[in-house]
Design an enzyme around this catalytic site. Structure first.
Site, PDB file in Angstrom:
ATOM      1  N   SER A   1      89.914   1.212  19.567  1.00  0.00           N
ATOM      2  CA  SER A   1      88.772   2.094  19.858  1.00  0.00           C
ATOM      3  C   SER A   1      87.501   1.272  19.651  1.00  0.00           C
ATOM      4  O   SER A   1      87.538   0.223  18.995  1.00  0.00           O
ATOM      5  CB  SER A   1      88.799   3.262  18.864  1.00  0.00           C
ATOM      6  OG  SER A   1      87.584   3.968  18.888  1.00  0.00           O
TER       7      SER A   1
ATOM      8  N   TYR B   1      89.460   6.670  10.258  1.00  0.00           N
ATOM      9  CA  TYR B   1      89.801   6.393  11.657  1.00  0.00           C
ATOM     10  C   TYR B   1      89.426   4.947  11.990  1.00  0.00           C
ATOM     11  O   TYR B   1      90.230   4.197  12.549  1.00  0.00           O
ATOM     12  CB  TYR B   1      89.064   7.369  12.570  1.00  0.00           C
ATOM     13  CG  TYR B   1      89.390   7.207  14.039  1.00  0.00           C
ATOM     14  CD1 TYR B   1      90.642   7.558  14.541  1.00  0.00           C
ATOM     15  CD2 TYR B   1      88.442   6.700  14.940  1.00  0.00           C
ATOM     16  CE1 TYR B   1      90.944   7.411  15.892  1.00  0.00           C
ATOM     17  CE2 TYR B   1      88.736   6.558  16.292  1.00  0.00           C
ATOM     18  CZ  TYR B   1      89.980   6.917  16.765  1.00  0.00           C
ATOM     19  OH  TYR B   1      90.285   6.771  18.101  1.00  0.00           O
TER      20      TYR B   1
HETATM   21  N1  LIG Z   1      89.675   9.909  23.828  1.00  0.00           N
HETATM   22  C1  LIG Z   1      88.882   8.999  23.288  1.00  0.00           C
HETATM   23  O1  LIG Z   1      87.656   9.125  23.342  1.00  0.00           O
HETATM   24  C2  LIG Z   1      89.463   7.782  22.625  1.00  0.00           C
HETATM   25  C3  LIG Z   1      88.594   6.720  22.319  1.00  0.00           C
HETATM   26  C4  LIG Z   1      89.115   5.599  21.678  1.00  0.00           C
HETATM   27  C5  LIG Z   1      90.459   5.549  21.360  1.00  0.00           C
HETATM   28  N2  LIG Z   1      91.271   6.609  21.660  1.00  0.00           N
HETATM   29  C6  LIG Z   1      92.677   6.507  21.276  1.00  0.00           C
HETATM   30  O2  LIG Z   1      93.471   6.824  22.383  1.00  0.00           O
HETATM   31  C7  LIG Z   1      94.744   7.256  21.940  1.00  0.00           C
HETATM   32  C8  LIG Z   1      95.163   8.498  22.719  1.00  0.00           C
HETATM   33  O3  LIG Z   1      94.325   9.579  22.358  1.00  0.00           O
HETATM   34  P1  LIG Z   1      93.763  10.639  23.407  1.00  0.00           P
HETATM   35  O4  LIG Z   1      92.317  10.438  23.479  1.00  0.00           O
HETATM   36  O5  LIG Z   1      94.580  10.606  24.633  1.00  0.00           O
HETATM   37  O6  LIG Z   1      93.972  11.989  22.586  1.00  0.00           O
HETATM   38  P2  LIG Z   1      94.989  13.222  22.809  1.00  0.00           P
HETATM   39  O7  LIG Z   1      94.791  13.858  24.139  1.00  0.00           O
HETATM   40  O8  LIG Z   1      94.838  14.074  21.593  1.00  0.00           O
HETATM   41  O9  LIG Z   1      96.405  12.517  22.805  1.00  0.00           O
HETATM   42  C9  LIG Z   1      96.972  12.029  21.621  1.00  0.00           C
HETATM   43  C10 LIG Z   1      98.434  11.760  21.875  1.00  0.00           C
HETATM   44  O10 LIG Z   1      99.005  11.231  20.665  1.00  0.00           O
HETATM   45  C11 LIG Z   1     100.183  11.943  20.417  1.00  0.00           C
HETATM   46  N3  LIG Z   1     100.521  11.995  19.004  1.00  0.00           N
HETATM   47  C12 LIG Z   1      99.801  12.457  17.961  1.00  0.00           C
HETATM   48  N4  LIG Z   1     100.532  12.383  16.828  1.00  0.00           N
HETATM   49  C13 LIG Z   1     101.736  11.867  17.182  1.00  0.00           C
HETATM   50  C14 LIG Z   1     102.918  11.558  16.482  1.00  0.00           C
HETATM   51  N5  LIG Z   1     103.048  11.758  15.158  1.00  0.00           N
HETATM   52  N6  LIG Z   1     103.964  11.047  17.175  1.00  0.00           N
HETATM   53  C15 LIG Z   1     103.873  10.852  18.502  1.00  0.00           C
HETATM   54  N7  LIG Z   1     102.793  11.137  19.228  1.00  0.00           N
HETATM   55  C16 LIG Z   1     101.733  11.637  18.560  1.00  0.00           C
HETATM   56  C17 LIG Z   1     100.000  13.323  20.994  1.00  0.00           C
HETATM   57  O11 LIG Z   1     101.273  13.862  21.340  1.00  0.00           O
HETATM   58  P3  LIG Z   1     102.045  15.035  20.547  1.00  0.00           P
HETATM   59  O12 LIG Z   1     101.029  15.833  19.805  1.00  0.00           O
HETATM   60  O13 LIG Z   1     102.728  15.802  21.643  1.00  0.00           O
HETATM   61  O14 LIG Z   1     103.018  14.320  19.676  1.00  0.00           O
HETATM   62  C18 LIG Z   1      99.201  13.021  22.251  1.00  0.00           C
HETATM   63  O15 LIG Z   1     100.063  12.733  23.321  1.00  0.00           O
HETATM   64  C19 LIG Z   1      94.615   7.441  20.433  1.00  0.00           C
HETATM   65  O16 LIG Z   1      95.182   6.328  19.782  1.00  0.00           O
HETATM   66  C20 LIG Z   1      93.128   7.493  20.220  1.00  0.00           C
HETATM   67  O17 LIG Z   1      92.767   7.089  18.929  1.00  0.00           O
HETATM   68  C21 LIG Z   1      90.800   7.699  22.291  1.00  0.00           C
END
Ligand SMILES: NC(=O)c1ccc[n+]([C@@H]2O[C@H](COP(=O)([O-])OP(=O)(O)OC[C@H]3O[C@@H](n4cnc5c(N)ncnc54)[C@H](OP(=O)(O)O)[C@@H]3O)[C@@H](O)[C@H]2O)c1
Length: 273
Positions: free
Chosen positions: A168, A181
């Protein structure tokens, strides 16, 4: 491991693609690759699965919400792709191993491990949200380690592979109220860079992707309501669509095999943080 018919057929296709690329015919270096994706049930993981599948990759989808990954896999298969869904909680190393082993068993190999699952329940340290802290460490940090442990033995044996670990902009900068985080995302970068150096002898590529604000369910899972609203307002008003991430993933994978794109940081043009 004895390859099944499906795996043998896919290998033939890959050999043919390789010959074509050597003879100058362009291929995207994505088609036919077997990609395991954690956190594929929403947001960035789901967007990457759709995009890679549309470009001919075979995707193994992992997440805890099995209804979501099963319906996504059915949709991708209906559209002519190849996808499987395996219930995966990344905090359990055995479950991540099962996801990767299933891909190898059915499709013969694992080309890309996209360690994407994560969560961001921000709050100031003084609120002592220990459960949130532990969950971020277990999912964002240990989850990535479990992905490495699951895929590395196969990639070593294959003498090829690609880890893509999702960090991130918070892996580069610390923000008050988002300390744990940021700690986990800094750690993802440290581990990925160390991995890059150690896997050189095995012809394995490593990419860190550090996104800024993207429109997903990430903010919805912030447990403190006031923080959730202020993060939404201050950082996420200019959030980009999730497929922005999918294009970055595809860029890294599609490079020629001797090009190792090690880190990509991207954010909305209007984002200050
Ligand atoms: N969106 C942003 O602005 C942003 C920016 C920088 C980095 N990121 C990173 O991008 C990644 C994806 O996040 P996102 O933005 O797509 O958010 P999201 O829509 O909330 O997706 C998060 C995903 O992680 C999964 N997850 C959470 N806990 C888990 C566990 N214990 N085991 C397996 N899967 C798990 C969830 O699936 P289930 O709940 O179905 O298990 C979901 O598919 C993360 O690492 C986040 O830190 C996001």
């Amino acid at each position: 491991m004895r390859l099944n018919n499906e795996a043998e057929r896919l290998q033939e296709q890959r050999d043919q693609d390789h010959k074509q690329s050597r003879s100058g015919i362009m291929i995207n270096n994505i088609a036919g690759k077997v990609v395991a994706i954690t956190g594929a049930s929403s947001g960035l993981g789901e967007a990457a699965a759709r995009d890679l599948s549309a470009q001919g990759a075979i995707v193994a989808l992992g997440a805890r919400r099995t209804d979501r990954i099963e319906s996504l896999a059915s949709e991708l298969n209906r559209n002519g792709g190849k996808a499987l869904a395996i219930a995966t909680d990344v905090t359990d190393a055995e479950q991540v191993k099962r996801l990767v082993d299933a891909a190898v068993e059915i499709y013969g190999r694992i080309d890309v491990m996209l360690n994407n699952a994560g969560l961001m329940p921000h709050s100031p340290l003084e609120r002592l949200k220990l459960d949130d802290w532990n969950q971020m460490i277990d999912v964002n940090l240990k989850g990535v380690l479990h992905g490495i442990a699951a895929a590395l033995p196969h990639m070593k044996r294959q003498q090829s592979g690609h880890f893509i670990n999702v960090s991130s902009v918070a892996g580069h900068k610390i923000r008050a109220g988002g300390v744990i985080y940021a700690a986990t995302k800094h750690a993802v970068r440290v581990i990925s860079e160390g991995l890059r150096m150690e896997v050189k002898p095995y012809n394995i590529r490593t990419t860190i992707i550090s996104p800024g604000a993207l429109d997903t369910e990430l903010v919805d899972r912030i447990t403190e309501p006031d923080i959730r609203e202020s993060v939404r307002k201050l950082v996420y008003e200019s959030a980009l669509p999730a497929d922005t991430f999918a294009r970055v993933v595809a860029f890294a994978i599609s490079q020629p095999d001797d090009v190792d794109v090690n880190e990509i940081v991207f954010r909305p043009t209007r984002q200050e943080f």
